[in-house]
Design a protein around this motif. Structure first.
Motif, mmCIF file in Angstrom:
data_model
loop_
_atom_site.group_PDB
_atom_site.id
_atom_site.type_symbol
_atom_site.label_atom_id
_atom_site.label_comp_id
_atom_site.label_asym_id
_atom_site.label_seq_id
_atom_site.Cartn_x
_atom_site.Cartn_y
_atom_site.Cartn_z
ATOM 1 N N THR A 196 0.845 -1.184 0.000
ATOM 2 C CA THR A 196 0.000 0.000 0.000
ATOM 3 C C THR A 196 0.881 1.235 0.000
ATOM 4 O OG1 THR A 196 -0.112 -0.085 2.398
ATOM 5 C CG2 THR A 196 -1.917 -1.109 1.195
ATOM 6 N N CYS A 197 0.353 2.304 -0.542
ATOM 7 C CA CYS A 197 1.101 3.546 -0.630
ATOM 8 C C CYS A 197 1.396 4.088 0.766
ATOM 9 C CB CYS A 197 0.296 4.566 -1.434
ATOM 10 S SG CYS A 197 1.099 6.170 -1.538
ATOM 11 N N PRO A 198 2.654 4.388 1.080
ATOM 12 C CA PRO A 198 2.985 4.933 2.396
ATOM 13 C C PRO A 198 2.500 6.368 2.589
ATOM 14 C CG PRO A 198 4.930 4.853 1.010
ATOM 15 C CD PRO A 198 3.823 4.172 0.236
ATOM 16 N N VAL A 199 2.080 7.002 1.526
ATOM 17 C CA VAL A 199 1.610 8.385 1.620
ATOM 18 C C VAL A 199 0.097 8.441 1.816
ATOM 19 C CG1 VAL A 199 1.450 10.602 0.421
ATOM 20 C CG2 VAL A 199 3.553 9.244 0.272
ATOM 21 N N CYS A 200 -0.641 7.788 0.920
ATOM 22 C CA CYS A 200 -2.100 7.887 0.972
ATOM 23 C C CYS A 200 -2.759 6.557 1.305
ATOM 24 C CB CYS A 200 -2.636 8.438 -0.345
ATOM 25 S SG CYS A 200 -2.424 7.319 -1.739
ATOM 26 N N ALA A 201 -1.955 5.509 1.501
ATOM 27 C CA ALA A 201 -2.452 4.194 1.914
ATOM 28 C C ALA A 201 -3.355 3.542 0.874
ATOM 29 C CB ALA A 201 -3.166 4.273 3.266
ATOM 30 N N THR B 189 4.267 2.776 -8.471
ATOM 31 C CA THR B 189 3.882 4.178 -8.538
ATOM 32 C C THR B 189 2.409 4.294 -8.196
ATOM 33 O OG1 THR B 189 5.524 4.582 -10.268
ATOM 34 C CG2 THR B 189 3.816 6.246 -9.957
ATOM 35 N N CYS B 190 2.113 5.125 -7.220
ATOM 36 C CA CYS B 190 0.737 5.274 -6.763
ATOM 37 C C CYS B 190 -0.070 6.057 -7.792
ATOM 38 C CB CYS B 190 0.718 5.984 -5.411
ATOM 39 S SG CYS B 190 -0.949 6.219 -4.774
ATOM 40 N N ASP B 191 -1.198 5.484 -8.193
ATOM 41 C CA ASP B 191 -2.067 6.174 -9.143
ATOM 42 C C ASP B 191 -2.759 7.364 -8.510
ATOM 43 O OD1 ASP B 191 -1.475 4.526 -11.236
ATOM 44 O OD2 ASP B 191 -3.101 3.123 -10.816
ATOM 45 N N THR B 192 -2.908 7.309 -7.195
ATOM 46 C CA THR B 192 -3.667 8.351 -6.516
ATOM 47 C C THR B 192 -2.824 9.602 -6.276
ATOM 48 O OG1 THR B 192 -4.969 6.627 -5.452
ATOM 49 C CG2 THR B 192 -5.099 8.848 -4.500
ATOM 50 N N CYS B 193 -1.632 9.419 -5.716
ATOM 51 C CA CYS B 193 -0.838 10.585 -5.349
ATOM 52 C C CYS B 193 0.462 10.674 -6.147
ATOM 53 C CB CYS B 193 -0.540 10.583 -3.848
ATOM 54 S SG CYS B 193 0.617 9.295 -3.345
ATOM 55 N N GLY B 194 0.770 9.661 -6.916
ATOM 56 C CA GLY B 194 1.958 9.710 -7.742
ATOM 57 C C GLY B 194 3.243 9.350 -7.026
#
Ligand SMILES: [Zn+2]
Length: 71
Positions: A24-29, A51-56
């Motif tokens: 999971t993304c460490p920024v936006c989970a 690469t997170c699709d949500t926050c990049g």
């Protein structure tokens, strides 16, 4: 922008019966769907670029190839 961190996955926190180790993304989970790239860092270690699709946010995980069979 080089927001790439390195995450070493030593222990799988959630033992998923489907044998998926999707991080999971460490920024936006948000859940990662598919790795952007993969590369062998040694004979028994493979790294994935996510690469997170949500926050990049981009980050790298390393996985032991021995656990790839997941039995
Ligand atoms: Zn994110």
């Amino acid at each position: 922008m080089s927001a790439v961190a390195e995450v070493l996955t030593t222990v799988a926190r959630n033992h998923d019966p489907r044998c998926s180790e999707l991080p999971t993304c460490p920024v936006c989970a948000d859940s990662m769907v598919a790795a952007e790239a993969s590369a062998y860092v040694s004979d028994h270690m493979i790294s994935y670029l996510w690469t997170c699709d949500t926050c990049g946010y981009g980050f790298v995980t390393k996985h032991s190839v021995k656990r790839f069979t997941c039995n």
